[in-house]
Design a protein around this motif. Sequence first.
Motif, mmCIF file in Angstrom:
data_model
loop_
_atom_site.group_PDB
_atom_site.id
_atom_site.type_symbol
_atom_site.label_atom_id
_atom_site.label_comp_id
_atom_site.label_asym_id
_atom_site.label_seq_id
_atom_site.Cartn_x
_atom_site.Cartn_y
_atom_site.Cartn_z
ATOM 1 N N MET A 1 -40.950 -10.748 4.202
ATOM 2 C CA MET A 1 -39.611 -10.818 4.777
ATOM 3 C C MET A 1 -39.597 -11.946 5.811
ATOM 4 O O MET A 1 -40.371 -11.948 6.747
ATOM 5 C CB MET A 1 -39.271 -9.464 5.420
ATOM 6 N N ASP A 2 -38.711 -12.906 5.618
ATOM 7 C CA ASP A 2 -38.652 -14.039 6.546
ATOM 8 C C ASP A 2 -37.848 -13.681 7.795
ATOM 9 O O ASP A 2 -37.315 -12.584 7.909
ATOM 10 C CB ASP A 2 -38.074 -15.271 5.847
ATOM 11 N N ASN A 3 -37.801 -14.634 8.726
ATOM 12 C CA ASN A 3 -37.134 -14.384 10.017
ATOM 13 C C ASN A 3 -35.644 -14.108 9.867
ATOM 14 O O ASN A 3 -35.084 -13.301 10.609
ATOM 15 C CB ASN A 3 -37.365 -15.560 10.969
ATOM 16 N N ARG A 4 -35.005 -14.807 8.926
ATOM 17 C CA ARG A 4 -33.571 -14.567 8.732
ATOM 18 C C ARG A 4 -33.314 -13.147 8.257
ATOM 19 O O ARG A 4 -32.405 -12.478 8.739
ATOM 20 C CB ARG A 4 -32.993 -15.550 7.713
ATOM 21 N N SER A 5 -34.099 -12.706 7.297
ATOM 22 C CA SER A 5 -33.920 -11.342 6.795
ATOM 23 C C SER A 5 -34.180 -10.316 7.888
ATOM 24 O O SER A 5 -33.494 -9.300 7.980
ATOM 25 C CB SER A 5 -34.850 -11.080 5.612
ATOM 26 N N LYS A 6 -35.167 -10.591 8.731
ATOM 27 C CA LYS A 6 -35.448 -9.695 9.852
ATOM 28 C C LYS A 6 -34.266 -9.656 10.817
ATOM 29 O O LYS A 6 -33.885 -8.600 11.306
ATOM 30 C CB LYS A 6 -36.708 -10.127 10.594
ATOM 31 N N PHE A 7 -33.683 -10.837 11.079
ATOM 32 C CA PHE A 7 -32.523 -10.897 11.967
ATOM 33 C C PHE A 7 -31.346 -10.128 11.375
ATOM 34 O O PHE A 7 -30.693 -9.349 12.071
ATOM 35 C CB PHE A 7 -32.126 -12.354 12.235
ATOM 36 N N TYR A 8 -31.067 -10.325 10.083
ATOM 37 C CA TYR A 8 -29.961 -9.623 9.433
ATOM 38 C C TYR A 8 -30.204 -8.123 9.417
ATOM 39 O O TYR A 8 -29.283 -7.337 9.599
ATOM 40 C CB TYR A 8 -29.738 -10.138 8.009
ATOM 41 N N ARG A 9 -31.442 -7.732 9.204
ATOM 42 C CA ARG A 9 -31.788 -6.306 9.234
ATOM 43 C C ARG A 9 -31.590 -5.745 10.644
ATOM 44 O O ARG A 9 -31.074 -4.642 10.822
ATOM 45 C CB ARG A 9 -33.244 -6.136 8.789
ATOM 46 N N PHE A 10 -32.017 -6.506 11.652
ATOM 47 C CA PHE A 10 -31.816 -6.104 13.049
ATOM 48 C C PHE A 10 -30.327 -5.953 13.359
ATOM 49 O O PHE A 10 -29.908 -4.979 13.993
ATOM 50 C CB PHE A 10 -32.457 -7.128 13.991
ATOM 51 N N MET A 11 -29.505 -6.902 12.898
ATOM 52 C CA MET A 11 -28.054 -6.828 13.129
ATOM 53 C C MET A 11 -27.471 -5.599 12.425
ATOM 54 O O MET A 11 -26.607 -4.907 12.974
ATOM 55 C CB MET A 11 -27.359 -8.101 12.648
ATOM 56 N N TYR A 12 -27.941 -5.329 11.215
ATOM 57 C CA TYR A 12 -27.472 -4.156 10.475
ATOM 58 C C TYR A 12 -27.776 -2.879 11.249
ATOM 59 O O TYR A 12 -26.895 -2.028 11.442
ATOM 60 C CB TYR A 12 -28.117 -4.122 9.087
ATOM 61 N N ILE A 13 -29.005 -2.731 11.722
ATOM 62 C CA ILE A 13 -29.399 -1.526 12.457
ATOM 63 C C ILE A 13 -28.620 -1.418 13.768
ATOM 64 O O ILE A 13 -28.137 -0.339 14.134
ATOM 65 C CB ILE A 13 -30.918 -1.511 12.690
ATOM 66 N N THR A 14 -28.467 -2.540 14.464
ATOM 67 C CA THR A 14 -27.713 -2.539 15.723
ATOM 68 C C THR A 14 -26.259 -2.133 15.497
ATOM 69 O O THR A 14 -25.715 -1.300 16.231
ATOM 70 C CB THR A 14 -27.774 -3.927 16.385
ATOM 71 N N LEU A 15 -25.632 -2.691 14.476
ATOM 72 C CA LEU A 15 -24.237 -2.352 14.182
ATOM 73 C C LEU A 15 -24.098 -0.922 13.694
ATOM 74 O O LEU A 15 -23.093 -0.260 13.990
ATOM 75 C CB LEU A 15 -23.657 -3.329 13.167
ATOM 76 N N LEU A 16 -25.089 -0.424 12.980
ATOM 77 C CA LEU A 16 -25.061 0.962 12.547
ATOM 78 C C LEU A 16 -25.108 1.898 13.753
ATOM 79 O O LEU A 16 -24.345 2.868 13.833
ATOM 80 C CB LEU A 16 -26.227 1.246 11.599
ATOM 81 N N ILE A 17 -25.966 1.585 14.714
ATOM 82 C CA ILE A 17 -26.040 2.380 15.942
ATOM 83 C C ILE A 17 -24.720 2.304 16.708
ATOM 84 O O ILE A 17 -24.210 3.325 17.190
ATOM 85 C CB ILE A 17 -27.228 1.913 16.816
ATOM 86 N N CYS A 18 -24.135 1.102 16.802
ATOM 87 C CA CYS A 18 -22.846 0.946 17.491
ATOM 88 C C CYS A 18 -21.737 1.720 16.782
ATOM 89 O O CYS A 18 -20.867 2.309 17.441
ATOM 90 C CB CYS A 18 -22.479 -0.527 17.587
ATOM 91 N N THR A 19 -21.764 1.743 15.454
ATOM 92 C CA THR A 19 -20.772 2.495 14.698
ATOM 93 C C THR A 19 -20.900 3.987 14.986
ATOM 94 O O THR A 19 -19.902 4.685 15.213
ATOM 95 C CB THR A 19 -20.929 2.237 13.184
ATOM 96 N N ILE A 20 -22.124 4.476 14.979
ATOM 97 C CA ILE A 20 -22.362 5.895 15.271
ATOM 98 C C ILE A 20 -21.897 6.226 16.691
ATOM 99 O O ILE A 20 -21.235 7.250 16.917
ATOM 100 C CB ILE A 20 -23.845 6.252 15.054
ATOM 101 N N LEU A 21 -22.219 5.354 17.649
ATOM 102 C CA LEU A 21 -21.786 5.580 19.031
ATOM 103 C C LEU A 21 -20.263 5.555 19.155
ATOM 104 O O LEU A 21 -19.679 6.328 19.910
ATOM 105 C CB LEU A 21 -22.416 4.557 19.967
ATOM 106 N N SER A 22 -19.626 4.678 18.398
ATOM 107 C CA SER A 22 -18.164 4.606 18.423
ATOM 108 C C SER A 22 -17.543 5.873 17.856
ATOM 109 O O SER A 22 -16.546 6.384 18.384
ATOM 110 C CB SER A 22 -17.706 3.375 17.641
ATOM 111 N N ILE A 23 -18.127 6.398 16.793
ATOM 112 C CA ILE A 23 -17.629 7.655 16.224
ATOM 113 C C ILE A 23 -17.859 8.809 17.197
ATOM 114 O O ILE A 23 -16.984 9.670 17.371
ATOM 115 C CB ILE A 23 -18.283 7.917 14.853
ATOM 116 N N LEU A 24 -19.014 8.809 17.859
ATOM 117 C CA LEU A 24 -19.274 9.828 18.880
ATOM 118 C C LEU A 24 -18.266 9.722 20.028
ATOM 119 O O LEU A 24 -17.858 10.736 20.603
ATOM 120 C CB LEU A 24 -20.703 9.717 19.405
#
Length: 177
Positions: free
Chosen positions: A1-24
């Motif tokens: 997994m290259d750095n870009r994929s790691k960054f996109y994965r990090f953004m996905y996880i971060t946005l998923l957490i933000c979505t969950i927090l927003s729903i909460l």
Amino acid sequence: MDNRSKFYRFMYITLLICTILSILRIIWLIQYYFWDPTKYGMSSKIAINTFSFMISNFEWSDGIVSLIIIQSLIVSFLLWKTCIFFKNISEEKIFVIQNAKAIIHSGIALGLAAFFTNIPSLMLSMKLLPYISFSKGEILVDYHFNIELFVASIAVLVLGMIFRKAVYIAQENEFTI
């Protein structure tokens, strides 16, 4: 997994957490509205642009709470669609129709946000207005349409339509070889 994929994965996880927090947050707002916090000595902090007010025994109207919940739903929807986009990008699924739909839906959410962002502040201002007095002059409270968000929504919608066309072209290219 290259750095870009790691960054996109990090953004996905971060946005998923933000979505969950927003729903909460939405769940908390609904619970907060039905649970009377003033009985326990809690006060409300209301921020209207640059002004902040600490108010105890403030009665939240159904309209204000409903609009704040609608705003939170729009933000949750926008976060979720951006989350989908980054998930697909991290899996190297770039030119797929799901991404085009996510972009278009994000543009629609931004357009809705342009209409709803200033309404709760306007309603709170109107509710507080009778308690504010000046010796000279008058206070004018009016609605301001968020033109910046509206222009951004149009730009995102156009990009989504262009991206949708790019998906169809990419699919045609796969079949012509």
